[in-house]
Write a protein that holds these residues in place. Structure first.
Motif, PDB file in Angstrom:
ATOM      1  N   LYS A 129     -84.862  15.392 -37.788  1.00 19.10           N
ATOM      2  CA  LYS A 129     -86.212  15.366 -38.352  1.00 19.10           C
ATOM      3  C   LYS A 129     -86.718  16.778 -38.600  1.00 19.10           C
ATOM      4  O   LYS A 129     -86.439  17.677 -37.806  1.00 19.10           O
ATOM      5  CB  LYS A 129     -87.153  14.649 -37.374  1.00 19.10           C
TER       6      LYS A 129
ATOM      7  N   ASN B 259     -86.136  19.900 -35.906  1.00 22.42           N
ATOM      8  CA  ASN B 259     -86.583  19.558 -34.558  1.00 22.42           C
ATOM      9  C   ASN B 259     -85.604  20.154 -33.535  1.00 22.42           C
ATOM     10  O   ASN B 259     -84.408  19.876 -33.595  1.00 22.42           O
ATOM     11  CB  ASN B 259     -86.624  18.026 -34.441  1.00 22.42           C
TER      12      ASN B 259
ATOM     13  N   ASP C 250     -82.783  18.206 -32.029  1.00 23.05           N
ATOM     14  CA  ASP C 250     -81.777  17.690 -32.950  1.00 23.05           C
ATOM     15  C   ASP C 250     -80.621  18.671 -33.155  1.00 23.05           C
ATOM     16  O   ASP C 250     -79.527  18.269 -33.554  1.00 23.05           O
ATOM     17  CB  ASP C 250     -82.418  17.306 -34.290  1.00 23.05           C
TER      18      ASP C 250
ATOM     19  N   ILE D 100     -78.604  12.360 -41.241  1.00 26.45           N
ATOM     20  CA  ILE D 100     -79.576  11.675 -42.087  1.00 26.45           C
ATOM     21  C   ILE D 100     -80.987  12.017 -41.631  1.00 26.45           C
ATOM     22  O   ILE D 100     -81.224  12.288 -40.448  1.00 26.45           O
ATOM     23  CB  ILE D 100     -79.391  10.127 -42.111  1.00 26.45           C
ATOM     24  N   SER D 101     -81.895  12.046 -42.577  1.00 29.49           N
ATOM     25  CA  SER D 101     -83.280  12.335 -42.242  1.00 29.49           C
ATOM     26  C   SER D 101     -84.191  11.548 -43.162  1.00 29.49           C
ATOM     27  O   SER D 101     -83.917  11.415 -44.348  1.00 29.49           O
ATOM     28  CB  SER D 101     -83.563  13.831 -42.401  1.00 29.49           C
ATOM     29  N   MET D 102     -85.265  11.015 -42.596  1.00 29.88           N
ATOM     30  CA  MET D 102     -86.278  10.391 -43.429  1.00 29.88           C
ATOM     31  C   MET D 102     -87.451  11.366 -43.513  1.00 29.88           C
ATOM     32  O   MET D 102     -87.922  11.827 -42.471  1.00 29.88           O
ATOM     33  CB  MET D 102     -86.754   9.076 -42.829  1.00 29.88           C
TER      34      MET D 102
ATOM     35  N   THR E 237     -89.853   3.668 -38.759  1.00 28.44           N
ATOM     36  CA  THR E 237     -88.879   4.758 -38.910  1.00 28.44           C
ATOM     37  C   THR E 237     -87.516   4.315 -38.384  1.00 28.44           C
ATOM     38  O   THR E 237     -86.482   4.527 -39.039  1.00 28.44           O
ATOM     39  CB  THR E 237     -89.348   6.015 -38.144  1.00 28.44           C
TER      40      THR E 237
ATOM     41  N   LEU F  99     -84.035   3.988 -40.568  1.00 29.14           N
ATOM     42  CA  LEU F  99     -82.807   4.692 -40.193  1.00 29.14           C
ATOM     43  C   LEU F  99     -81.682   3.692 -39.898  1.00 29.14           C
ATOM     44  O   LEU F  99     -80.524   3.915 -40.253  1.00 29.14           O
ATOM     45  CB  LEU F  99     -83.065   5.617 -39.001  1.00 29.14           C
TER      46      LEU F  99
ATOM     47  N   LYS G 191     -83.631  13.972 -28.052  1.00 30.98           N
ATOM     48  CA  LYS G 191     -84.425  13.279 -27.036  1.00 30.98           C
ATOM     49  C   LYS G 191     -85.769  12.857 -27.614  1.00 30.98           C
ATOM     50  O   LYS G 191     -86.215  11.739 -27.441  1.00 30.98           O
ATOM     51  CB  LYS G 191     -84.659  14.217 -25.853  1.00 30.98           C
ATOM     52  N   GLN G 192     -86.429  13.773 -28.323  1.00 39.22           N
ATOM     53  CA  GLN G 192     -87.698  13.431 -28.946  1.00 39.22           C
ATOM     54  C   GLN G 192     -88.009  14.449 -30.030  1.00 39.22           C
ATOM     55  O   GLN G 192     -87.412  15.517 -30.064  1.00 39.22           O
ATOM     56  CB  GLN G 192     -88.831  13.376 -27.927  1.00 39.22           C
TER      57      GLN G 192
ATOM     58  N   ASP H 149     -93.639  13.620 -30.194  1.00 38.33           N
ATOM     59  CA  ASP H 149     -93.268  13.504 -28.774  1.00 38.33           C
ATOM     60  C   ASP H 149     -93.091  12.063 -28.304  1.00 38.33           C
ATOM     61  O   ASP H 149     -93.447  11.747 -27.177  1.00 38.33           O
ATOM     62  CB  ASP H 149     -94.354  14.116 -27.848  1.00 38.33           C
TER      63      ASP H 149
ATOM     64  N   ALA I 292     -90.122   9.934 -28.389  1.00 36.46           N
ATOM     65  CA  ALA I 292     -88.806   9.571 -27.839  1.00 36.46           C
ATOM     66  C   ALA I 292     -88.488   8.090 -28.067  1.00 36.46           C
ATOM     67  O   ALA I 292     -87.709   7.496 -27.323  1.00 36.46           O
ATOM     68  CB  ALA I 292     -88.706   9.919 -26.349  1.00 36.46           C
ATOM     69  N   GLN I 293     -89.111   7.490 -29.071  1.00 40.35           N
ATOM     70  CA  GLN I 293     -88.939   6.050 -29.277  1.00 40.35           C
ATOM     71  C   GLN I 293     -87.961   5.695 -30.394  1.00 40.35           C
ATOM     72  O   GLN I 293     -87.500   4.553 -30.459  1.00 40.35           O
ATOM     73  CB  GLN I 293     -90.302   5.410 -29.585  1.00 40.35           C
ATOM     74  N   VAL I 294     -87.693   6.649 -31.271  1.00 41.88           N
ATOM     75  CA  VAL I 294     -86.898   6.311 -32.445  1.00 41.88           C
ATOM     76  C   VAL I 294     -85.434   5.998 -32.074  1.00 41.88           C
ATOM     77  O   VAL I 294     -84.856   5.046 -32.593  1.00 41.88           O
ATOM     78  CB  VAL I 294     -87.000   7.413 -33.528  1.00 41.88           C
TER      79      VAL I 294
HETATM   80  N1  LIG Z   1     -87.916  10.743 -39.799  1.00 47.58           N
HETATM   81  C1  LIG Z   1     -86.804  10.848 -39.069  1.00 47.58           C
HETATM   82  N2  LIG Z   1     -85.593  11.001 -39.679  1.00 47.58           N
HETATM   83  C2  LIG Z   1     -84.458  11.109 -38.963  1.00 47.58           C
HETATM   84  N3  LIG Z   1     -84.420  11.080 -37.617  1.00 47.58           N
HETATM   85  C3  LIG Z   1     -85.573  10.925 -36.952  1.00 47.58           C
HETATM   86  C4  LIG Z   1     -86.827  10.803 -37.628  1.00 47.58           C
HETATM   87  N4  LIG Z   1     -87.788  10.662 -36.697  1.00 47.58           N
HETATM   88  C5  LIG Z   1     -87.173  10.710 -35.507  1.00 47.58           C
HETATM   89  N5  LIG Z   1     -85.836  10.874 -35.631  1.00 47.58           N
HETATM   90  C6  LIG Z   1     -84.808  10.982 -34.564  1.00 47.58           C
HETATM   91  O1  LIG Z   1     -85.314  10.399 -33.392  1.00 47.58           O
HETATM   92  C7  LIG Z   1     -85.465  11.368 -32.346  1.00 47.58           C
HETATM   93  C8  LIG Z   1     -86.694  11.043 -31.546  1.00 47.58           C
HETATM   94  O2  LIG Z   1     -87.850  11.167 -32.346  1.00 47.58           O
HETATM   95  P1  LIG Z   1     -89.278  10.583 -31.884  1.00 47.58           P
HETATM   96  O3  LIG Z   1     -89.050   9.187 -31.424  1.00 47.58           O
HETATM   97  O4  LIG Z   1     -90.116  10.673 -33.121  1.00 47.58           O
HETATM   98  O5  LIG Z   1     -89.775  11.466 -30.759  1.00 47.58           O
HETATM   99  C9  LIG Z   1     -85.437  12.709 -33.044  1.00 47.58           C
HETATM  100  O6  LIG Z   1     -84.959  13.731 -32.190  1.00 47.58           O
HETATM  101  C10 LIG Z   1     -84.487  12.414 -34.203  1.00 47.58           C
HETATM  102  O7  LIG Z   1     -83.144  12.447 -33.753  1.00 47.58           O
END
Ligand SMILES: Nc1ncnc2c1ncn2[C@@H]1O[C@H](COP(=O)(O)O)[C@@H](O)[C@H]1O
Ligand SMILES: Cc1cc2nc3c(=O)[nH]c(=O)nc-3n(C[C@H](O)[C@H](O)[C@H](O)COP(=O)(O)OP(=O)(O)OC[C@H]3O[C@@H](n4cnc5c(N)ncnc54)[C@H](O)[C@@H]3O)c2cc1C
Lengths: 339, 264
Positions: free
Chosen positions: B8, B35, B38, B61-63, B99, B103, B120-121, B126, B128-130
């Motif tokens: 991200k 991030n 990442d 990959i990234s959104m 999200t 993905l 991790k997040q 912040d 950490a749910q994705v």
């Molecule tokens: N828009 C995004 N595109 C790709 N990977 C994402 C995206 N948002 C979150 N992630 C992945 O999910 C992890 C946790 O993100 P989050 O849950 O937003 O804290 C990140 O470290 C990325 O590996």
């Protein structure tokens, strides 16, 4: 579950707390969550249910959940929960949610909770708010208002989950208060609502290590003694560890010291480490770069010891000591040990 | 076999600005970076590719908005074989549920993926749910907060997971999803070859249609949660107490103060 019509909200009742069961017992964060859930349930004229997934759970602990505010304690006691297998717990919790339809589900924002609940939220098709520090009921529509720090605590965001149920949130440990136990409170323990729990085949926990090193658990600590580059090396951290042990605290560290190999990563506080919210954060020789501050700026009382009175940490702190930490800390240790 | 790394683009500083109208984070005009967590995810994927020998492809990959292409090029510079950007107006405003759905759809579309690695997040939200969310959408096993990969084969992994008071070691069957912490490795600096590869790399842009995403499950409308209000954090007490002088005087004063406030 997505609601087709807002009236369908009425089909979901009660506030659930997902207990944190680990190391053979229900962890204290669970009582904090019950304490937080109680006024929410009262505002909604509904009940607090605490769900415990574990094995060999002591009755005393279940009764304590009731004394501290739960109306119903739903227990699934099964050896499948001996170790943390996210997939098994998520499957059981999803089944319970689908059967009983709670209005809200709260879970500790612990390492386990933050791994488990996102899985449950996706599987039950509902929203989840991470790491909340404030919860309230909107008096107008009964929705759960979930407030959390974002951008490392530089912003507070309030989040709603209006069209989906249950509303789910993880709650930061040590922010909510447990209620004092009241032995006369009445409640009910319901056991084994699922006939059999089969462990997930895709995962097996092989070994579990509890750190023998004192002061590693930053999340549970009321008092954190943290060191930065000013601590100079491993020896310096021994000094911090001695003081932390005396005050029953944990040891934190800046990234610079972790990267230098003075202390393991598990102690790192900040953007690429952990976020902590202890009562006291004693920063010794930490300059307070933004990446460190975002991990600790929500602590209640910040104390800084530094030779340099003008660092960002010294500006943020509630109490500062301008001095050499190698003189001040031994003196603190001496004075605590004689009083 | 393929390893997908989810990355991200996040604002370089934590001085967040929120649009009072849309309640969305203002991303324009703020310097953006990969991030930090990442980078460990990318490095681990590249190391696992080497450990597994031939026949493994690493995809990042990234959104995000079009400019998120930059982090995908960075991933290629750091050793990923190629990158894919998921970018479309309809993805905008996605919460963690949406999200992770997007993905997971991209991962299904890529095909032949056995391992997904996330940080991790993300340091902006912040949450950490994705990572666990992707695992749930795919119905794959997961391991969060991984600090080491002890064993790897095309069938399984043995990983170390961090907990508050220690760690555990667990075995997962593939396909699976991991989220990784900083301690897992020391990321390399991009090689000259990597930088050249990054410059030349084609970064395709995928739309909701191309990944078969249900329009009702993406973007603001597909997101169960909504930000209703943002506010600055409660101000800290501005009155600060300072001790100077001999260590004895400072320590005595500090202890007295801690006891007065019932903090000791
Ligand atoms: N828009 C995004 N595109 C790709 N990977 C994402 C995206 N948002 C979150 N992630 C992945 O999910 C992890 C946790 O993100 P989050 O849950 O937003 O804290 C990140 O470290 C990325 O590996
Ligand atoms: C992407 C990224 C992520 C990062 N993540 C983190 C993170 O998670 N956590 C983190 O901490 N940092 C993180 N950083 C690093 C951060 O920017 C700083 O480099 C780091 O926090 C500095 O550590 P420090 O305060 O220990 O060292 P310094 O900045 O060197 O400060 C040392 C302090 O000790 C004082 N001092 C020296 N000797 C004594 C003495 N005898 N007695 C008293 N005081 C003394 C000095 O006056 C000084 O204030 C990150 C950086 C980046 C780029």
């Amino acid at each position: 579950m997505r609601l087709a019509k807002l009236e369908e909200r009425e089909n979901f009742r009660n506030i659930w707390v997902m207990a944190e069961w680990s190391s053979g017992r229900i962890q204290p964060v669970t009582l904090e969550l019950v304490g937080a859930a109680r006024p929410l349930a009262d505002a909604r004229r509904s009940e607090v249910w605490t769900v415990v997934l574990g094995t060999g759970i002591a009755d005393r602990q279940l009764n304590e959940l009731i004394a501290c505010g739960s109306d119903i304690v739903l227990v699934v006691d099964d050896p499948a929960f001996t170790n943390f297998v996210d997939e098994t717990e998520a499957r059981v919790l999803c089944a319970l949610i689908e059967k009983h339809r709670p209005e809200s589900v709260l879970c500790g924002a612990t390492t386990r909770g933050r791994a488990l609940i996102p899985r449950v939220a996706v599987q039950t098709n509902t929203g989840l708010t991470a790491d909340c520090t404030q919860l309230a009921i909107d008096p107008e529509n009964g929705n759960l208002l979930q407030t959390r720090p974002a951008f490392g605590g530089n912003l507070m965001a309030t989040i709603y989950c209006a069209n989906f149920r249950p509303q789910m949130a993880t709650v930061r440990p040590r922010v909510m208060s447990a209620r004092p136990p009241d032995a006369s409170r009445r409640g009910r323990v319901i056991r084994g609502t699922l006939p059999t729990v089969s462990a997930a085949a895709c995962k097996r926990v092989l070994e579990v290590f509890h750190s023998s090193e004192p002061g590693v658990n930053l999340a549970d600590a009321r008092f954190i003694v943290a060191g930065g580059r000013g601590v100079k090396g491993k020896e310096g951290f021994n000094l911090l560890r001695r003081f932390a042990t005396m005050v029953g605290g944990a040891v934190g560290a800046s990234r610079a010291t972790v990267d230098a190999g003075w202390i393991p990563y598990a102690h790192q506080v900040g953007q690429t480490g952990q976020t902590v919210q202890s009562q006291v954060y004693l920063a010794c020789g930490i300059s307070g770069q933004i990446q460190h501050l975002v991990g600790m700026q929500s602590c209640d009382c910040i104390i800084a010891i530094d030779k340099n009175p003008d660092t960002s940490m010294m500006k943020l702190a509630d109490i500062t000591v301008v001095g050499d930490l190698f003189e001040v800390l031994p003196e603190l240790i001496r004075q605590v040990s004689i009083t | 076999m393929r390893i997908v790394v989810c990355i991200k683009q996040v604002p370089a500083t934590n001085d967040a600005v929120i649009d009072p109208e849309t309640k969305r984070i203002v991303r324009e005009g703020v310097q953006a970076i990969l991030n930090p967590f990442d980078t460990y995810a990318i490095e681990e994927a590249v190391r696992l590719r080497a450990r597994l020998g031939g026949g493994v492809e690493v995809l990042a990959i990234s959104m995000g908005p079009p400019r998120a292409e930059a982090v995908l090029r960075e991933a290629v510079a750091l050793g990923a074989d190629r990158g894919i950007l998921l970018s479309h107006r309809a993805f905008g405003g996605s919460d963690t549920w949406a999200t992770s759905y997007v993905l997971s759809q991209a991962i299904r579309t890529i095909g032949n993926v056995d391992l997904v690695i996330c940080g991790k997040q993300a340091v902006d939200g912040d949450t950490a749910q994705v990572g666990p969310g992707i695992a749930a959408h795919l119905n794959w096993p997961q391991a969060a907060l991984v600090s080491a990969v002890r064993e790897v084969s095309t069938q399984h992994l043995v990983v170390v997971r961090m907990h508050e008071d220690g760690h555990d070691v667990c075995e997962l069957s593939l396909p699976a999803v991991l989220t990784v912490v900083k301690g897992i490795n020391v990321p390399r600096v991009p090689s000259l070859k990597g930088v050249l590869a990054a410059r030349k790399s084609e970064i395709p842009v995928w739309t909701p249609e191309m990944i078969g995403a249900d329009p009702a499950k993406i973007g603001l409308d597909g997101s169960p949660t909504r930000v209703v209000r943002t506010a600055p954090p409660p101000p800290r007490n501005k009155e600060s107490l300072r001790f100077t002088g001999t260590a004895e005087v400072c320590a005595g004063g500090l202890l007295r103060e801690l006891r007065k406030r019932s903090l000791l």
